[in-house]
Design an enzyme around this catalytic site. Sequence first.
Site, PDB file in Angstrom:
ATOM      1  N   SER A   9       0.840  -1.195   0.000  1.00 26.05           N
ATOM      2  CA  SER A   9       0.000   0.000   0.000  1.00 26.05           C
ATOM      3  C   SER A   9       0.878   1.249   0.000  1.00 26.05           C
ATOM      4  O   SER A   9       1.609   1.513   0.957  1.00 26.05           O
ATOM      5  CB  SER A   9      -0.910   0.010   1.224  1.00 26.05           C
ATOM      6  OG  SER A   9      -1.612   1.227   1.251  1.00 26.05           O
ATOM      7  N   HIS A  34      -1.175  -1.049  -4.364  1.00 25.84           N
ATOM      8  CA  HIS A  34      -2.465  -0.707  -3.743  1.00 25.84           C
ATOM      9  C   HIS A  34      -2.453   0.795  -3.456  1.00 25.84           C
ATOM     10  O   HIS A  34      -1.569   1.306  -2.764  1.00 25.84           O
ATOM     11  CB  HIS A  34      -2.660  -1.512  -2.461  1.00 25.84           C
ATOM     12  CG  HIS A  34      -3.982  -1.293  -1.798  1.00 25.84           C
ATOM     13  ND1 HIS A  34      -5.129  -1.938  -2.204  1.00 25.84           N
ATOM     14  CD2 HIS A  34      -4.350  -0.486  -0.773  1.00 25.84           C
ATOM     15  CE1 HIS A  34      -6.144  -1.549  -1.445  1.00 25.84           C
ATOM     16  NE2 HIS A  34      -5.697  -0.649  -0.568  1.00 25.84           N
ATOM     17  N   ASP A  36      -4.554   4.015  -2.054  1.00 30.55           N
ATOM     18  CA  ASP A  36      -5.670   4.433  -1.206  1.00 30.55           C
ATOM     19  C   ASP A  36      -6.059   5.881  -1.479  1.00 30.55           C
ATOM     20  O   ASP A  36      -5.272   6.791  -1.222  1.00 30.55           O
ATOM     21  CB  ASP A  36      -5.277   4.315   0.273  1.00 30.55           C
ATOM     22  CG  ASP A  36      -5.142   2.867   0.712  1.00 30.55           C
ATOM     23  OD1 ASP A  36      -6.076   2.087   0.454  1.00 30.55           O
ATOM     24  OD2 ASP A  36      -4.102   2.536   1.307  1.00 30.55           O
ATOM     25  N   MET A  38      -8.569   8.767  -0.334  1.00 28.51           N
ATOM     26  CA  MET A  38      -9.486   9.143   0.771  1.00 28.51           C
ATOM     27  C   MET A  38      -9.932  10.585   0.599  1.00 28.51           C
ATOM     28  O   MET A  38      -9.107  11.452   0.292  1.00 28.51           O
ATOM     29  CB  MET A  38      -8.751   9.023   2.105  1.00 28.51           C
ATOM     30  CG  MET A  38      -8.113   7.679   2.346  1.00 28.51           C
ATOM     31  SD  MET A  38      -7.211   7.683   3.909  1.00 28.51           S
ATOM     32  CE  MET A  38      -6.508   6.026   3.868  1.00 28.51           C
ATOM     33  N   HIS A  67      -8.162   1.763  -4.377  1.00 28.78           N
ATOM     34  CA  HIS A  67      -9.170   1.580  -3.318  1.00 28.78           C
ATOM     35  C   HIS A  67      -9.753   2.951  -3.000  1.00 28.78           C
ATOM     36  O   HIS A  67      -9.103   3.787  -2.386  1.00 28.78           O
ATOM     37  CB  HIS A  67      -8.454   0.968  -2.104  1.00 28.78           C
ATOM     38  CG  HIS A  67      -9.312   0.821  -0.891  1.00 28.78           C
ATOM     39  ND1 HIS A  67      -8.782   0.567   0.364  1.00 28.78           N
ATOM     40  CD2 HIS A  67     -10.656   0.869  -0.718  1.00 28.78           C
ATOM     41  CE1 HIS A  67      -9.763   0.480   1.249  1.00 28.78           C
ATOM     42  NE2 HIS A  67     -10.902   0.674   0.622  1.00 28.78           N
ATOM     43  N   MET A  69     -11.904   5.354  -1.032  1.00 26.77           N
ATOM     44  CA  MET A  69     -12.626   5.587   0.225  1.00 26.77           C
ATOM     45  C   MET A  69     -13.259   6.974   0.106  1.00 26.77           C
ATOM     46  O   MET A  69     -12.859   7.931   0.763  1.00 26.77           O
ATOM     47  CB  MET A  69     -11.654   5.494   1.404  1.00 26.77           C
ATOM     48  CG  MET A  69     -11.293   4.055   1.746  1.00 26.77           C
ATOM     49  SD  MET A  69      -9.763   3.907   2.660  1.00 26.77           S
ATOM     50  CE  MET A  69      -8.607   3.886   1.279  1.00 26.77           C
ATOM     51  N   MET A 138     -12.049  -5.166   4.732  1.00 26.68           N
ATOM     52  CA  MET A 138     -11.269  -4.264   5.573  1.00 26.68           C
ATOM     53  C   MET A 138     -11.030  -4.934   6.929  1.00 26.68           C
ATOM     54  O   MET A 138     -11.970  -5.285   7.634  1.00 26.68           O
ATOM     55  CB  MET A 138     -12.011  -2.938   5.781  1.00 26.68           C
ATOM     56  CG  MET A 138     -12.138  -2.072   4.532  1.00 26.68           C
ATOM     57  SD  MET A 138     -10.585  -1.755   3.671  1.00 26.68           S
ATOM     58  CE  MET A 138      -9.613  -0.960   4.942  1.00 26.68           C
ATOM     59  N   GLY A 143      -9.141   4.504   6.692  1.00 24.22           N
ATOM     60  CA  GLY A 143      -8.797   5.899   6.962  1.00 24.22           C
ATOM     61  C   GLY A 143      -7.329   6.103   7.287  1.00 24.22           C
ATOM     62  O   GLY A 143      -6.777   7.164   7.004  1.00 24.22           O
ATOM     63  N   PHE A 144      -6.707   5.079   7.858  1.00 26.84           N
ATOM     64  CA  PHE A 144      -5.318   5.244   8.291  1.00 26.84           C
ATOM     65  C   PHE A 144      -4.536   3.949   8.117  1.00 26.84           C
ATOM     66  O   PHE A 144      -5.100   2.865   8.288  1.00 26.84           O
ATOM     67  CB  PHE A 144      -5.260   5.654   9.772  1.00 26.84           C
ATOM     68  CG  PHE A 144      -6.025   6.919  10.051  1.00 26.84           C
ATOM     69  CD1 PHE A 144      -5.422   8.165   9.894  1.00 26.84           C
ATOM     70  CD2 PHE A 144      -7.363   6.859  10.420  1.00 26.84           C
ATOM     71  CE1 PHE A 144      -6.142   9.333  10.123  1.00 26.84           C
ATOM     72  CE2 PHE A 144      -8.102   8.025  10.650  1.00 26.84           C
ATOM     73  CZ  PHE A 144      -7.482   9.268  10.499  1.00 26.84           C
ATOM     74  N   GLY A 145      -3.243   4.111   7.820  1.00 32.10           N
ATOM     75  CA  GLY A 145      -2.358   2.958   7.839  1.00 32.10           C
ATOM     76  C   GLY A 145      -1.896   2.721   9.280  1.00 32.10           C
ATOM     77  O   GLY A 145      -2.157   3.536  10.169  1.00 32.10           O
ATOM     78  N   GLY A 146      -1.223   1.598   9.488  1.00 29.68           N
ATOM     79  CA  GLY A 146      -0.584   1.347  10.774  1.00 29.68           C
ATOM     80  C   GLY A 146      -1.505   0.972  11.918  1.00 29.68           C
ATOM     81  O   GLY A 146      -1.093   1.017  13.075  1.00 29.68           O
ATOM     82  N   ASP A 176      -7.226  -6.023   3.667  1.00 25.06           N
ATOM     83  CA  ASP A 176      -6.599  -4.703   3.746  1.00 25.06           C
ATOM     84  C   ASP A 176      -6.619  -4.162   5.171  1.00 25.06           C
ATOM     85  O   ASP A 176      -7.677  -3.842   5.703  1.00 25.06           O
ATOM     86  CB  ASP A 176      -7.353  -3.754   2.797  1.00 25.06           C
ATOM     87  CG  ASP A 176      -6.648  -2.423   2.644  1.00 25.06           C
ATOM     88  OD1 ASP A 176      -5.488  -2.295   3.081  1.00 25.06           O
ATOM     89  OD2 ASP A 176      -7.274  -1.517   2.060  1.00 25.06           O
ATOM     90  N   GLY A 177      -5.413  -4.058   5.745  1.00 24.22           N
ATOM     91  CA  GLY A 177      -5.266  -3.430   7.055  1.00 24.22           C
ATOM     92  C   GLY A 177      -4.597  -4.329   8.081  1.00 24.22           C
ATOM     93  O   GLY A 177      -5.089  -5.418   8.370  1.00 24.22           O
ATOM     94  N   GLY A 178      -3.463  -3.885   8.578  1.00 28.98           N
ATOM     95  CA  GLY A 178      -2.799  -4.613   9.655  1.00 28.98           C
ATOM     96  C   GLY A 178      -2.234  -5.968   9.266  1.00 28.98           C
ATOM     97  O   GLY A 178      -2.017  -6.822  10.132  1.00 28.98           O
ATOM     98  N   SER A 199       2.301  -0.362   6.193  1.00 29.75           N
ATOM     99  CA  SER A 199       3.395  -0.099   7.133  1.00 29.75           C
ATOM    100  C   SER A 199       4.319  -1.291   7.314  1.00 29.75           C
ATOM    101  O   SER A 199       5.525  -1.114   7.491  1.00 29.75           O
ATOM    102  CB  SER A 199       2.867   0.380   8.477  1.00 29.75           C
ATOM    103  OG  SER A 199       1.588  -0.085   8.713  1.00 29.75           O
TER     104      SER A 199
HETATM  105  C1  DX5 Z   1      -6.624   1.863   5.252  1.00 27.39           C
HETATM  106  C2  DX5 Z   1      -6.101   1.592   3.876  1.00 27.39           C
HETATM  107  C3  DX5 Z   1      -5.080   0.523   3.838  1.00 27.39           C
HETATM  108  C4  DX5 Z   1      -3.789   0.895   4.513  1.00 27.39           C
HETATM  109  C5  DX5 Z   1      -3.116  -0.358   4.989  1.00 27.39           C
HETATM  110  O1  DX5 Z   1      -7.678   2.756   5.171  1.00 27.39           O
HETATM  111  O2  DX5 Z   1      -7.156   1.180   3.040  1.00 27.39           O
HETATM  112  O3  DX5 Z   1      -4.815   0.129   2.499  1.00 27.39           O
HETATM  113  O4  DX5 Z   1      -2.931   1.605   3.664  1.00 27.39           O
HETATM  114  O5  DX5 Z   1      -2.053  -0.017   5.777  1.00 27.39           O
HETATM  115  P1  DX5 Z   1      -1.446  -0.989   6.872  1.00 27.39           P
HETATM  116  O6  DX5 Z   1      -0.937  -2.194   6.167  1.00 27.39           O
HETATM  117  O7  DX5 Z   1      -0.357  -0.156   7.489  1.00 27.39           O
HETATM  118  O8  DX5 Z   1      -2.543  -1.320   7.850  1.00 27.39           O
HETATM  119 ZN    ZN Z   2      -6.655   0.247   1.088  1.00 27.50          ZN
END
Ligand code: DX5
Ligand code: ZN
Length: 220
Positions: A9, A34, A36, A38, A67, A69, A138, A143-146, A176-178, A199
Amino acid sequence: MSSKLIAPSVLAADFANLQRDIEMVNSSDADWFHIDIMDGVFVPNISFGMPVLEAIAKHAKKTIDVHLMIVDPDRYIKTFAELGANNLTVHYEACTHLHRTLQAIKAEGMKAGVALNPHTNINVLEDTINDIDLVCIMSVNPGFGGQSFIENTYSKVKQLKDLIIRKGANTKIEIDGGVTSKNAKALIDAGADVLVAGSFVFRNDDPIFTIANLKEIAND
Ligand code: DX5
Ligand code: ZN
């Protein structure tokens, strides 16, 4: 069995060194970029928009998996096709006429994806699954990475896999996510086809190795 895909991502890349990070992904075992997008309305954050995607697409040599959002994504389907998106994923929660939106994405020559928030049950896709190329589950609130991975995801993946099989659909499951090397195997075992990792890849001293390692775990 077809090979399992890794999608770094770009949200977690170093935006001051974007070309360097894009080239890193080009030269890695990763399969997709990927991306994102937003809007600060559908999610409480703004990432980046068209000019940045255009710059990324200029260098990216792999599938561009966008993706969205954003609210009312129909407004921008054509624009994202022109910018070079190969897959366009919209949120179930942002579409009043999801079936129409999916057809519009395909009419622009892209693969059509639907993302589901953590609170959205898989069964809402019962009547559209045969029209969907990719479902993005999801595993964090968008909304956020990490953020940390939501454990309930595994049962959703299994439920979605069952639905795809029952309906004879040809739909990929993306998570997608974590995502990390710790949960990758269990996600694949549950039925995932594509693992997004932000991340975990870009905050690592050796992202090339991290991608190769995820790819190996996913295809073991
Ligand atoms: C979250 C994004 C994800 C994000 C994943 O809203 O859609 O794609 O970038 O980041 P990590 O892998 O750090 O959770
Ligand atoms: Zn995403």
